[in-house]
Scaffold this motif. Structure first.
Motif, PDB file in Angstrom:
ATOM      1  N   GLY A 157       0.778  -1.234   0.000  1.00  0.00           N
ATOM      2  CA  GLY A 157       0.000   0.000   0.000  1.00  0.00           C
ATOM      3  C   GLY A 157       0.806   1.278   0.000  1.00  0.00           C
ATOM      4  N   ARG A 158       2.097   1.171   0.192  1.00  0.00           N
ATOM      5  CA  ARG A 158       2.951   2.355   0.300  1.00  0.00           C
ATOM      6  C   ARG A 158       3.148   3.028  -1.053  1.00  0.00           C
ATOM      7  NH1 ARG A 158       9.401   2.701   0.942  1.00  0.00           N
ATOM      8  NH2 ARG A 158       9.155   1.666  -1.049  1.00  0.00           N
ATOM      9  N   ILE A 159       3.048   4.367  -1.070  1.00  0.00           N
ATOM     10  CA  ILE A 159       3.453   5.164  -2.230  1.00  0.00           C
ATOM     11  C   ILE A 159       4.448   6.195  -1.703  1.00  0.00           C
ATOM     12  CG2 ILE A 159       2.747   6.671  -4.125  1.00  0.00           C
ATOM     13  CD1 ILE A 159      -0.054   5.494  -3.911  1.00  0.00           C
ATOM     14  N   SER A 160       5.717   5.933  -1.894  1.00  0.00           N
ATOM     15  CA  SER A 160       6.763   6.754  -1.298  1.00  0.00           C
ATOM     16  C   SER A 160       7.648   7.384  -2.369  1.00  0.00           C
ATOM     17  CB  SER A 160       7.624   5.897  -0.368  1.00  0.00           C
ATOM     18  OG  SER A 160       8.635   6.675   0.247  1.00  0.00           O
ATOM     19  N   LEU A 161       7.918   8.666  -2.216  1.00  0.00           N
ATOM     20  CA  LEU A 161       8.836   9.360  -3.114  1.00  0.00           C
ATOM     21  C   LEU A 161      10.266   9.184  -2.626  1.00  0.00           C
ATOM     22  CD1 LEU A 161       6.875  12.735  -3.530  1.00  0.00           C
ATOM     23  CD2 LEU A 161       6.789  10.711  -5.001  1.00  0.00           C
ATOM     24  N   SER A 162      11.215   9.227  -3.550  1.00  0.00           N
ATOM     25  CA  SER A 162      12.611   9.208  -3.138  1.00  0.00           C
ATOM     26  C   SER A 162      12.930  10.509  -2.412  1.00  0.00           C
ATOM     27  CB  SER A 162      13.524   9.065  -4.356  1.00  0.00           C
ATOM     28  OG  SER A 162      13.487  10.255  -5.138  1.00  0.00           O
ATOM     29  N   PHE A 163      13.964  10.491  -1.619  1.00  0.00           N
ATOM     30  CA  PHE A 163      14.311  11.666  -0.815  1.00  0.00           C
ATOM     31  C   PHE A 163      14.522  12.889  -1.694  1.00  0.00           C
ATOM     32  CE2 PHE A 163      17.323  14.483   1.327  1.00  0.00           C
ATOM     33  CZ  PHE A 163      16.722  14.630   2.568  1.00  0.00           C
ATOM     34  N   ASN A 164      15.311  12.746  -2.751  1.00  0.00           N
ATOM     35  CA  ASN A 164      15.621  13.891  -3.607  1.00  0.00           C
ATOM     36  C   ASN A 164      14.393  14.415  -4.343  1.00  0.00           C
ATOM     37  OD1 ASN A 164      18.327  13.863  -2.883  1.00  0.00           O
ATOM     38  ND2 ASN A 164      18.933  12.548  -4.597  1.00  0.00           N
ATOM     39  N   THR A 165      13.542  13.506  -4.809  1.00  0.00           N
ATOM     40  CA  THR A 165      12.313  13.923  -5.495  1.00  0.00           C
ATOM     41  C   THR A 165      11.400  14.687  -4.548  1.00  0.00           C
ATOM     42  OG1 THR A 165      12.383  12.058  -7.034  1.00  0.00           O
ATOM     43  CG2 THR A 165      10.248  13.094  -6.695  1.00  0.00           C
ATOM     44  N   PHE A 166      11.266  14.184  -3.342  1.00  0.00           N
ATOM     45  CA  PHE A 166      10.387  14.806  -2.349  1.00  0.00           C
ATOM     46  C   PHE A 166      10.890  16.197  -1.958  1.00  0.00           C
ATOM     47  CE2 PHE A 166       8.581  14.549   2.182  1.00  0.00           C
ATOM     48  CZ  PHE A 166       7.356  15.059   1.780  1.00  0.00           C
ATOM     49  N   VAL A 167      12.182  16.301  -1.734  1.00  0.00           N
ATOM     50  CA  VAL A 167      12.765  17.612  -1.405  1.00  0.00           C
ATOM     51  C   VAL A 167      12.508  18.599  -2.533  1.00  0.00           C
ATOM     52  CG1 VAL A 167      14.935  18.882  -1.050  1.00  0.00           C
ATOM     53  CG2 VAL A 167      14.552  16.716   0.133  1.00  0.00           C
ATOM     54  N   LEU A 168      12.745  18.164  -3.763  1.00  0.00           N
ATOM     55  CA  LEU A 168      12.561  19.044  -4.921  1.00  0.00           C
ATOM     56  C   LEU A 168      11.102  19.458  -5.082  1.00  0.00           C
ATOM     57  CD1 LEU A 168      13.931  20.413  -7.326  1.00  0.00           C
ATOM     58  CD2 LEU A 168      13.500  18.343  -8.668  1.00  0.00           C
ATOM     59  N   LEU A 169      10.180  18.546  -4.817  1.00  0.00           N
ATOM     60  CA  LEU A 169       8.756  18.864  -4.930  1.00  0.00           C
ATOM     61  C   LEU A 169       8.362  19.959  -3.937  1.00  0.00           C
ATOM     62  CD1 LEU A 169       5.931  18.357  -6.025  1.00  0.00           C
ATOM     63  CD2 LEU A 169       5.736  16.409  -4.460  1.00  0.00           C
ATOM     64  N   ILE A 170       8.749  19.806  -2.688  1.00  0.00           N
ATOM     65  CA  ILE A 170       8.451  20.829  -1.678  1.00  0.00           C
ATOM     66  C   ILE A 170       9.099  22.148  -2.063  1.00  0.00           C
ATOM     67  CG2 ILE A 170       8.735  21.477   0.749  1.00  0.00           C
ATOM     68  CD1 ILE A 170       8.959  18.416   1.329  1.00  0.00           C
ATOM     69  N   TYR A 171      10.356  22.069  -2.473  1.00  0.00           N
ATOM     70  CA  TYR A 171      11.115  23.257  -2.856  1.00  0.00           C
ATOM     71  C   TYR A 171      10.421  24.015  -3.995  1.00  0.00           C
ATOM     72  CZ  TYR A 171      14.896  26.046  -4.885  1.00  0.00           C
ATOM     73  OH  TYR A 171      15.645  27.084  -5.408  1.00  0.00           O
ATOM     74  N   GLU A 172      10.040  23.308  -5.035  1.00  0.00           N
ATOM     75  CA  GLU A 172       9.492  23.984  -6.215  1.00  0.00           C
ATOM     76  C   GLU A 172       8.103  24.568  -5.957  1.00  0.00           C
ATOM     77  OE1 GLU A 172       9.863  22.175  -9.982  1.00  0.00           O
ATOM     78  OE2 GLU A 172      12.049  22.156  -9.869  1.00  0.00           O
ATOM     79  N   VAL A 173       7.291  23.894  -5.162  1.00  0.00           N
ATOM     80  CA  VAL A 173       5.966  24.433  -4.841  1.00  0.00           C
ATOM     81  C   VAL A 173       6.105  25.781  -4.137  1.00  0.00           C
ATOM     82  CG1 VAL A 173       3.929  24.129  -3.381  1.00  0.00           C
ATOM     83  CG2 VAL A 173       4.758  22.218  -4.764  1.00  0.00           C
ATOM     84  N   ILE A 174       6.926  25.827  -3.092  1.00  0.00           N
ATOM     85  CA  ILE A 174       7.076  27.073  -2.337  1.00  0.00           C
ATOM     86  C   ILE A 174       7.849  28.113  -3.142  1.00  0.00           C
ATOM     87  CG2 ILE A 174       8.068  28.120  -0.248  1.00  0.00           C
ATOM     88  CD1 ILE A 174       7.462  25.536   1.217  1.00  0.00           C
ATOM     89  N   ASP A 175       8.858  27.679  -3.878  1.00  0.00           N
ATOM     90  CA  ASP A 175       9.659  28.604  -4.677  1.00  0.00           C
ATOM     91  C   ASP A 175       8.800  29.362  -5.694  1.00  0.00           C
ATOM     92  OD1 ASP A 175      12.363  29.579  -5.499  1.00  0.00           O
ATOM     93  OD2 ASP A 175      11.823  28.582  -7.377  1.00  0.00           O
ATOM     94  N   GLN A 176       7.894  28.648  -6.360  1.00  0.00           N
ATOM     95  CA  GLN A 176       7.032  29.309  -7.341  1.00  0.00           C
ATOM     96  C   GLN A 176       6.069  30.282  -6.678  1.00  0.00           C
ATOM     97  OE1 GLN A 176       5.252  26.728 -10.332  1.00  0.00           O
ATOM     98  NE2 GLN A 176       6.994  25.328 -10.214  1.00  0.00           N
ATOM     99  N   LEU A 177       5.622  29.954  -5.477  1.00  0.00           N
ATOM    100  CA  LEU A 177       4.728  30.852  -4.752  1.00  0.00           C
ATOM    101  C   LEU A 177       5.457  32.109  -4.279  1.00  0.00           C
ATOM    102  CD1 LEU A 177       2.750  28.135  -2.796  1.00  0.00           C
ATOM    103  CD2 LEU A 177       1.777  29.704  -4.487  1.00  0.00           C
ATOM    104  N   VAL A 178       6.732  31.951  -3.948  1.00  0.00           N
ATOM    105  CA  VAL A 178       7.544  33.132  -3.602  1.00  0.00           C
ATOM    106  C   VAL A 178       7.683  34.037  -4.824  1.00  0.00           C
ATOM    107  CG1 VAL A 178       9.804  33.960  -2.839  1.00  0.00           C
ATOM    108  CG2 VAL A 178       8.791  31.947  -1.744  1.00  0.00           C
ATOM    109  N   LYS A 179       7.899  33.436  -5.981  1.00  0.00           N
ATOM    110  CA  LYS A 179       7.988  34.210  -7.219  1.00  0.00           C
ATOM    111  C   LYS A 179       6.684  34.957  -7.503  1.00  0.00           C
ATOM    112  CE  LYS A 179      11.363  31.083  -9.333  1.00  0.00           C
ATOM    113  NZ  LYS A 179      11.590  30.019 -10.350  1.00  0.00           N
ATOM    114  N   GLU A 180       5.569  34.403  -7.035  1.00  0.00           N
ATOM    115  CA  GLU A 180       4.268  35.049  -7.213  1.00  0.00           C
ATOM    116  C   GLU A 180       4.085  36.232  -6.256  1.00  0.00           C
ATOM    117  OE1 GLU A 180       1.565  34.342  -9.330  1.00  0.00           O
ATOM    118  OE2 GLU A 180       2.968  33.070 -10.415  1.00  0.00           O
ATOM    119  N   GLY A 181       4.920  36.270  -5.205  1.00  0.00           N
ATOM    120  CA  GLY A 181       4.841  37.381  -4.278  1.00  0.00           C
ATOM    121  C   GLY A 181       4.507  37.017  -2.843  1.00  0.00           C
ATOM    122  N   PHE A 182       4.252  35.749  -2.556  1.00  0.00           N
ATOM    123  CA  PHE A 182       3.951  35.323  -1.188  1.00  0.00           C
ATOM    124  C   PHE A 182       5.248  35.210  -0.380  1.00  0.00           C
ATOM    125  CE2 PHE A 182       0.421  33.685  -3.753  1.00  0.00           C
ATOM    126  CZ  PHE A 182      -0.665  34.147  -3.025  1.00  0.00           C
TER     127      PHE A 182
END
Length: 260
Positions: free
Chosen positions: A85-110
């Motif tokens: 039942g596990r759906i797990s991301l690799s460490f590097n993929t997970f870090v990059l996903l969190i990074y890019e979500v917030i990074d794009q929102l910072v670019k938007e002005g948040f």
């Protein structure tokens, strides 16, 4: 703005929210086993419920500018490989996903973010992503603030200081019977929020082994994937937890909104 969920905004409304410096709350969960009696989406559900209800309460009670984001449903669950039942991301993929979500929102002005984490295994990746984001935007002379909340983590805000003592009144067992992963506490949270998904007849106290190496997986520690005694769970404890969690988180968001 009448919406508390970022996904319900139009493009122009999202632009306005950035200009008004809304606090954005990002729920991060995981899909992994939770013993024989709880759903595999427990961590994802916890993060989303805490983010949604905390934001809605803060907006209603304190009239602040805050919204919760679409969640990141998959996390780091490497220690649960032994169970289906596990759906797990690799460490590097997970870090990059969190990074890019917030990074794009910072670019938007948040500039103000709160990560609501529903899974302890996510913590190293979250810390790494936060460090990378901070370094990037500090170099660009832009000051962003990223706060973290571990749902149900009794050693961190927003739960009150006396919470560990209070839960002992609900859990009449040994000190480790309330351990979070599918134990009395996490089972109680599910019993209170969505009892129809708890297979309580299958709940069983695990046999726990002690290990002294740092990179252990859960199957080397627990006989059935839990770390506490779910048979001691109760709706009363779950109700008490969610009341304190939501009120504490709303107060935390209010405090953040007042900082310059």
């Amino acid at each position: 703005m009448k919406y508390t969920y970022y996904g319900h905004l139009t493009s122009k409304e999202a632009e306005l929210a950035a200009k008004k410096k809304y606090i954005l709350v990002l729920p991060i969960g995981a899909i992994e086993q939770h013993g024989p009696h709880l759903p595999i989406d427990t961590d994802d559900w916890l993060a989303l419920k805490a983010a949604k209800e905390g934001v809605e309460l803060a907006v209603k009670k304190y009239k602040i500018n805050a919204m919760y984001l679409p969640g990141i449903h998959f996390g780091q669950s490497f220690s649960h490989l032994a169970w289906p039942g596990r759906i797990s991301l690799s460490f590097n993929t997970f870090v990059l996903l969190i990074y890019e979500v917030i990074d794009q929102l910072v670019k938007e002005g948040f500039i103000n973010f709160v990560i609501v984490n529903g899974n302890g295994g996510n913590e190293p990746s979250i810390i790494t992503a936060i460090r990378q984001l901070t370094e990037k935007w500090k170099e660009k002379k832009k000051d962003i603030k990223i706060y973290t909340v571990g749902v149900g983590n009794i050693l961190k805000p927003p739960l009150p200081d006396d919470f560990p003592k209070k839960i002992k009144k609900f859990i009449k067992g040994k000190s480790n019977d309330g351990e979070v992963h599918a134990g009395a506490r996490e089972t109680s949270w599910n019993l209170s929020g969505r009892p129809e998904l708890v297979r309580f007849d299958l709940a069983k106290k695990p046999k726990i082994k002690k290990v002294d190496w740092a990179n252990s997986s859960l199957d080397e520690i627990s006989s059935n994937g839990t770390t506490g005694n779910p048979k001691l769970a109760s709706k009363a404890l779950g109700k008490y937890f969610w009341e304190k969690q939501n009120n504490g988180f709303a107060k935390m968001l209010y405090s953040i909104s007042k900082k310059k």
